[in-house]
Design a protein around this motif. Structure first.
Motif, PDB file in Angstrom:
ATOM      1  N   VAL A 130     -11.943   5.600   4.620  1.00 24.75           N
ATOM      2  CA  VAL A 130     -12.349   5.573   3.545  1.00 24.75           C
ATOM      3  C   VAL A 130     -12.726   3.992   2.794  1.00 24.75           C
ATOM      4  O   VAL A 130     -13.697   3.658   2.310  1.00 24.75           O
ATOM      5  CB  VAL A 130     -11.611   6.312   2.499  1.00 24.75           C
ATOM      6  N   HIS A 151       0.350  11.552   2.600  1.00 22.31           N
ATOM      7  CA  HIS A 151      -1.041  10.594   2.700  1.00 22.31           C
ATOM      8  C   HIS A 151      -0.971   9.509   2.518  1.00 22.31           C
ATOM      9  O   HIS A 151      -0.172   8.968   1.513  1.00 22.31           O
ATOM     10  CB  HIS A 151      -2.411  11.505   2.257  1.00 22.31           C
ATOM     11  N   GLY A 152      -1.655   8.398   3.156  1.00 19.36           N
ATOM     12  CA  GLY A 152      -1.838   6.875   2.883  1.00 19.36           C
ATOM     13  C   GLY A 152      -3.251   6.757   2.833  1.00 19.36           C
ATOM     14  O   GLY A 152      -4.297   7.381   3.252  1.00 19.36           O
ATOM     15  N   VAL A 153      -3.594   5.357   2.293  1.00 19.32           N
ATOM     16  CA  VAL A 153      -4.828   4.724   2.223  1.00 19.32           C
ATOM     17  C   VAL A 153      -5.168   4.656   3.870  1.00 19.32           C
ATOM     18  O   VAL A 153      -4.659   3.982   4.656  1.00 19.32           O
ATOM     19  CB  VAL A 153      -4.897   3.540   1.643  1.00 19.32           C
ATOM     20  N   SER A 154      -6.542   5.073   3.873  1.00 20.32           N
ATOM     21  CA  SER A 154      -7.152   4.890   5.130  1.00 20.32           C
ATOM     22  C   SER A 154      -8.171   4.171   5.514  1.00 20.32           C
ATOM     23  O   SER A 154      -9.085   4.110   4.684  1.00 20.32           O
ATOM     24  CB  SER A 154      -7.357   6.138   5.749  1.00 20.32           C
ATOM     25  N   ASP A 195       0.781  -1.311   0.075  1.00 20.28           N
ATOM     26  CA  ASP A 195      -0.065  -0.057  -0.037  1.00 20.28           C
ATOM     27  C   ASP A 195       0.937   1.140  -0.145  1.00 20.28           C
ATOM     28  O   ASP A 195       0.422   2.430   0.006  1.00 20.28           O
ATOM     29  CB  ASP A 195      -0.888   0.049   1.149  1.00 20.28           C
ATOM     30  N   LEU A 196       2.335   1.290  -0.119  1.00 16.96           N
ATOM     31  CA  LEU A 196       2.988   2.185   0.002  1.00 16.96           C
ATOM     32  C   LEU A 196       2.888   3.055  -1.555  1.00 16.96           C
ATOM     33  O   LEU A 196       2.958   2.364  -2.402  1.00 16.96           O
ATOM     34  CB  LEU A 196       4.496   2.014   0.043  1.00 16.96           C
ATOM     35  N   THR A 197       2.979   4.298  -1.281  1.00 19.09           N
ATOM     36  CA  THR A 197       2.840   5.084  -2.534  1.00 19.09           C
ATOM     37  C   THR A 197       4.350   5.416  -3.016  1.00 19.09           C
ATOM     38  O   THR A 197       5.141   5.270  -2.258  1.00 19.09           O
ATOM     39  CB  THR A 197       2.120   6.453  -2.155  1.00 19.09           C
ATOM     40  N   LEU A 198       4.383   5.601  -4.371  1.00 20.11           N
ATOM     41  CA  LEU A 198       5.710   5.917  -4.742  1.00 20.11           C
ATOM     42  C   LEU A 198       6.236   7.131  -3.958  1.00 20.11           C
ATOM     43  O   LEU A 198       7.365   7.490  -3.941  1.00 20.11           O
ATOM     44  CB  LEU A 198       5.529   6.322  -6.441  1.00 20.11           C
ATOM     45  N   ARG A 199       5.339   8.118  -3.726  1.00 15.22           N
ATOM     46  CA  ARG A 199       5.358   9.254  -2.992  1.00 15.22           C
ATOM     47  C   ARG A 199       6.329   8.999  -1.744  1.00 15.22           C
ATOM     48  O   ARG A 199       7.441   9.569  -0.972  1.00 15.22           O
ATOM     49  CB  ARG A 199       4.541  10.100  -2.920  1.00 15.22           C
ATOM     50  N   ASP A 240      -3.209   6.670   7.100  1.00 14.05           N
ATOM     51  CA  ASP A 240      -2.971   8.032   6.700  1.00 14.05           C
ATOM     52  C   ASP A 240      -2.396   8.470   8.187  1.00 14.05           C
ATOM     53  O   ASP A 240      -2.911   8.179   9.099  1.00 14.05           O
ATOM     54  CB  ASP A 240      -4.165   8.670   6.549  1.00 14.05           C
ATOM     55  N   LEU A 243       7.625   5.928  -0.981  1.00 11.87           N
ATOM     56  CA  LEU A 243       8.919   5.312  -1.075  1.00 11.87           C
ATOM     57  C   LEU A 243      10.021   6.252  -1.385  1.00 11.87           C
ATOM     58  O   LEU A 243      10.983   6.407  -0.537  1.00 11.87           O
ATOM     59  CB  LEU A 243       8.619   4.447  -2.342  1.00 11.87           C
ATOM     60  N   MET A 253      -2.157  11.506   9.417  1.00 11.65           N
ATOM     61  CA  MET A 253      -2.671  12.591  10.215  1.00 11.65           C
ATOM     62  C   MET A 253      -4.222  12.319  10.767  1.00 11.65           C
ATOM     63  O   MET A 253      -4.744  13.281  11.215  1.00 11.65           O
ATOM     64  CB  MET A 253      -3.007  13.926   9.214  1.00 11.65           C
ATOM     65  N   THR A 254      -4.636  11.131  10.913  1.00 13.33           N
ATOM     66  CA  THR A 254      -5.796  10.998  11.392  1.00 13.33           C
ATOM     67  C   THR A 254      -5.781  10.765  13.002  1.00 13.33           C
ATOM     68  O   THR A 254      -6.598  10.853  13.622  1.00 13.33           O
ATOM     69  CB  THR A 254      -6.490   9.592  10.872  1.00 13.33           C
ATOM     70  N   ILE A 307       3.627  16.214   4.460  1.00 15.53           N
ATOM     71  CA  ILE A 307       2.500  15.064   4.604  1.00 15.53           C
ATOM     72  C   ILE A 307       2.755  14.367   3.402  1.00 15.53           C
ATOM     73  O   ILE A 307       2.402  14.740   2.310  1.00 15.53           O
ATOM     74  CB  ILE A 307       1.326  15.599   5.164  1.00 15.53           C
TER      75      ILE A 307
END
Lengths: 259, 259
Positions: free
Chosen positions: A118, A112-115, A16-20, A87, A22, A89-90, A110
């Motif tokens: 949602v 953000h990540g999959v939370s 679930d890591l985003t390229l950003r 995420d 990484l 910041m939650t 920041i």
């Protein structure tokens, strides 16, 4: 001058890591992590280090909550990443850390990540715009068993809205509240308050390991759902409000076999 | 037998893609995309094709809404990805597509993405658990200017809760509602209803391009915020309920300079 980058790892495993994310972690000189406000399903500390090709300093609960000087001192000097599941910041403690960093003049970024906030709605096939306020159940203690989650569900249901109910975790003690335990807590409040918010016949949705390959979604009356074994953490619950017919149809298809 | 994989691309550019999303798209034989229910900030169709090293079939609005036979026929045959900005399951039309696929016996997988529904709260420094139901403002038309978003804000505020207000987009017409336009719509409802929900003095938060490098967060009374030029889309608004002092402090630090 340094920088503090809050990085969300998403829900499950290291995929679930985003390229950003990484990118941010790989360019950081120091990487801190905490997994007590949130939990990364199905990935260990060392798997994460391998995937990121980086040493990760695991922080204890008090190291983030009380002062966090260690993080801020590093971030004041050089590029520092603070990674966490979901995420970043939650969690209120992370917002507090951000405020302390900004007050010290440390630039903050920041990622953000999959939370779960949602993903849970989507996984269950429910419409995200029909959710009211999210609530979290804590492990009841002799002198502390707040009824505020019960009241949140009640207020949401009064407006026809669904409620996402997150469940307590105490990673440092290895305790993760199961969906079944969460249902017991809600039914306990019902017995005291008797406002017909969550009765044994109320239809609930229980979810386990959302986003992971072995995700499970189960739907049924509380009295049957509390018997269901959904396997390892994390679990969460949804108390539906008024179900649109398409939501009901989605649940029939997604949450099968129905308990 | 085929498979339909819903893939979320996240908020901005091609860097919000998760490893799971990359993997899903690269192993798909056909990749469809739609960008009218959502919009990927700062990335074009061809940039996305380059980053994913894959041809992407861009769908028109009616190709998803009416039947979606083209997608389902492909997914019945072979592994098919359907990509969209944000999280793929927040749009009702995507949930409907999932139901149709499951009814035809096509296996469905979901790859969640970073969503504005969580990121906006975090970007502004507000506590995500203090948000009520999310609402969306549509471009007012002569015979269609629903007041339901106004009522959602009102009901949330009555409980002290914040409201995330998403703004209409008509990608096929190149129209994206700006924060300023959104404020005008809310003030228009206020003039009709006069329930003191969003007056010219109500403090609002306007956000632009959340998650992108040029993200902006601005905070101030509606009458001044509607003059602010926040640049290219996407924009969104937050109508705060009761602000905790730490939220106020975060806004002071994050949304500076204050308008």
């Amino acid at each position: 001058v340094g920088e503090l980058i809050f990085v969300g790892l998403g829900l499950a495993g290291t995929k679930d890591l985003t390229l950003r994310a990484l990118d941010a972690v790989r360019h950081a000189r120091t990487v801190f992590a905490e997994f007590y406000t949130s939990h990364l399903v199905g990935a260990t500390h060392s798997q994460l280090e391998r995937e990121l090709d980086k040493r990760i300093v695991l922080l204890a609960r008090d190291e983030v909550e009380s002062g966090a000087e260690r993080i801020l001192d590093a971030a004041a000097q050089h590029r520092t990443a603070f990674v966490t599941a979901g995420d970043p910041m939650t969690a209120t403690t992370h917002q507090d850390l951000r405020i302390r960093a900004l007050r010290r003049g440390i630039p903050v970024r920041i990622v953000h990540g999959v939370s779960i906030q949602v993903a849970a709605a989507g996984a269950a096939g429910l419409h995200s715009y029909k959710f009211g306020r999210t609530t979290t159940l804590v492990f009841p203690q002799p002198n502390f068993n707040p009824a505020s989650p019960y009241e949140t569900v009640r207020d949401n249901r009064a407006r026809g809205l669904h409620t996402l109910v997150l469940l307590d975790l105490r990673a440092d003690e290895g305790r993760y509240m199961s969906a079944a335990q969460g249902i017991e807590v809600l039914l306990g409040h019902e017995q005291q308050r008797r406002e017909s918010v969550v009765t044994p016949d109320t239809e609930l949705v229980a979810l386990a390991r959302v986003g992971a390959d072995d995700q499970r979604v189960v739907w049924g009356p509380a009295k049957r759902l509390r018997e269901a074994d959904l396997g390892p953490p994390l679990h969460c619950l949804i108390v539906p409000g008024e179900l649109h017919f398409s939501e009901r149809e989605a649940l029939e298809l997604v949450a099968a076999p129905r308990v």
